[in-house]
Design an enzyme around this catalytic site. Structure first.
Site, PDB file in Angstrom:
ATOM      1  N   ARG A 204       0.926  13.688  -1.854  1.00  0.00           N
ATOM      2  CA  ARG A 204       0.996  13.951  -3.319  1.00  0.00           C
ATOM      3  C   ARG A 204       1.330  12.452  -4.000  1.00  0.00           C
ATOM      4  NH1 ARG A 204       3.510  19.992  -3.768  1.00  0.00           N
ATOM      5  NH2 ARG A 204       2.044  20.938  -2.618  1.00  0.00           N
ATOM      6  N   ASP A 276      -5.950  -1.580   7.413  1.00  0.00           N
ATOM      7  CA  ASP A 276      -5.554  -2.016   9.063  1.00  0.00           C
ATOM      8  C   ASP A 276      -4.371  -2.158   9.555  1.00  0.00           C
ATOM      9  OD1 ASP A 276      -5.265  -4.364   7.696  1.00  0.00           O
ATOM     10  OD2 ASP A 276      -7.132  -5.232   8.292  1.00  0.00           O
ATOM     11  N   GLU A 285     -12.940  -3.732  -1.804  1.00  0.00           N
ATOM     12  CA  GLU A 285     -13.082  -2.520  -2.828  1.00  0.00           C
ATOM     13  C   GLU A 285     -13.984  -1.383  -2.210  1.00  0.00           C
ATOM     14  OE1 GLU A 285     -15.499  -2.006  -6.958  1.00  0.00           O
ATOM     15  OE2 GLU A 285     -15.556  -4.072  -6.064  1.00  0.00           O
TER      16      GLU A 285
END
Length: 419
Positions: A204, A276, A285
């Site tokens: 959340r 990564d 993007e």
């Protein structure tokens, strides 16, 4: 009938007028909160949990602008409940500012709240099943440069009949395990989330349902529960998600966006993801494709919600947030550690069950209480600069700007923009 972006925009902007903003730099749905401007000043003069001169007493009655003549850590046992039309100006505290530690705060029905430059750190000793900060009902609120952490349920949640709220320039961190949640943002009344840091929450970050503007936020080291979670499919959601940066941390095991559905309609633009964990910022993007956004229904027209004055690129948003988010007039040890985690770019960060892992609330320099002859909340030396009378309690008189002299002074202590 499906709500179109233009219709949603008209409905959401009915409240939004050219009224005076809460403070210079206030943006979004909650920008026009009035706070205690039409009330009285209350000076917090001690670090006690309750009683005369305490923060709890200050916010217990409506129609107050709250300033501080002392800095330091306020340890509380019970939750603090904030009344309507209250302004809390943490930047007025001397020394290293104010941290409130030990339990959470309720802003339910605290209409027209303005809260700036304060740290709210709940901790494992707080009320079980409660949020560090929560709003269940209410309207017209803005939270700016707030550092909130260690909630036992959610860390900062908004639910129910709530409208016109902004959370900007803030840090929402380290909801405690086993729950470890950033927070729910679930209302049709409009919530703006601008330039915030969500960090070390298992899930959340946030979970969104309803009407939401999510711009230039940084989300770091979410856990297996999820980063940005689309709310349930039992109602329509209409959101903008623009210019955010998601960075995987040591605990991240799922993608940035999850649980989209056909009723979650999103306009998305220029969101970056660095997945990564290699210690180097090298995100790229996310393509405008539903699969990159957890199955959301992507729309081509941006919802015309109250927006930021200037949208930053994700890289610039990251720089801004790491420099300025939270109660950053003076960064405490907790926020300093959190920012260092972000800047490890995947090599540091942790979901925690005990705030002792962060050194607890830490120590703050209490500073020196300034001389305030008339007791109106503005120190004598500042009154000389403002042209007000240090022997007459005139801080709640209105300046030509429309703000009280007290607000003019408090606003002068921090930048209105970090551009």
């Amino acid at each position: 009938m499906r709500l179109t972006p233009s219709l949603i925009s008209c409905l959401s902007l009915l409240h939004f007028t050219s009224a005076l903003v809460a403070f210079p730099g206030a943006e979004g749905f909650g920008a026009n909160a009035v706070g205690g401007r039409q009330g009285v000043v209350y000076v917090v003069s001690n670090l006690n949990d309750s009683g005369e001169g305490s923060l709890r007493d200050a916010v217990s009655q409506p129609g107050r602008i709250v300033v501080f003549s002392v800095g330091g850590v306020i340890e509380i046992t019970d939750r603090i409940v904030v009344s309507k039309q209250v302004t809390i100006l943490g930047q007025t505290a001397p020394g290293d500012g104010i941290t409130v530690y030990g339990n959470g705060w309720s802003f339910s029905n605290a209409d027209d709240a303005i809260v700036r430059y304060i740290r709210i750190r709940m901790g494992k000793g707080g009320s079980s099943g409660k949020d560090a900060m929560g709003i269940a009902d209410g309207k017209n609120m803005i939270f700016d440069h707030v550092s909130v952490s260690w909630g036992r349920d959610e860390t900062f949640s908004i639910n129910g009949d709530v409208s016109n709220v902004t959370i900007q320039n803030s840090i929402i961190a380290q909801g405690l395990e086993t729950h470890s949640c950033g927070g729910l943002m679930q209302t049709d009344g409009g919530v703006s989330l601008f330039r915030n840091l969500y960090i070390d929450n298992k899930t959340r970050n946030p979970k969104v349902k309803g009407v939401n503007e999510f711009t230039n936020n940084v989300i770091y080291n979410w856990g297996g529960g999820g980063g940005y979670i689309a709310g349930g499919s039992d109602g329509e959601s209409n959101v903008n998600v623009i210019g955010n940066y998601f960075i995987s941390g040591l605990d991240t095991s799922v993608t940035a966006f999850t649980r989209g559905n056909e009723n979650f309609h999103a306009y998305v633009e220029t969101n970056y993801y660095d997945s990564d964990k290699d210690g180097t910022l090298n995100g790229s993007e996310l393509g405008v494709d539903s699969t990159n956004y957890g199955g959301m229904d992507l729309v081509t027209e941006k919802y015309d919600y109250p927006a930021v004055a200037s949208v930053l690129s994700p890289d610039d948003a990251l720089t801004y947030v790491t420099k300025y988010a939270g109660a950053s007039k003076v960064r405490d040890s907790v926020d300093t550690q959190l920012v260092a985690q972000v800047e490890s770019y995947g090599k540091d960060g942790a979901l925690i069950s005990d705030e002792a892992d962060m050194g607890g609330a830490g120590d703050l320099d209490q500073g020196t209480t300034p001389t305030d002859t008339d007791g109106d909340g503005i120190p004598d030396d500042a009154e000389a600069e403002l042209g007000t009378d240090p022997n007459t309690a005139d801080s709640m008189d209105l300046d030509t700007s429309g703000y009280t002299f007290l607000e003019v002074w408090a606003n002068s202590l921090v930048p209105s923009s970090y551009a």
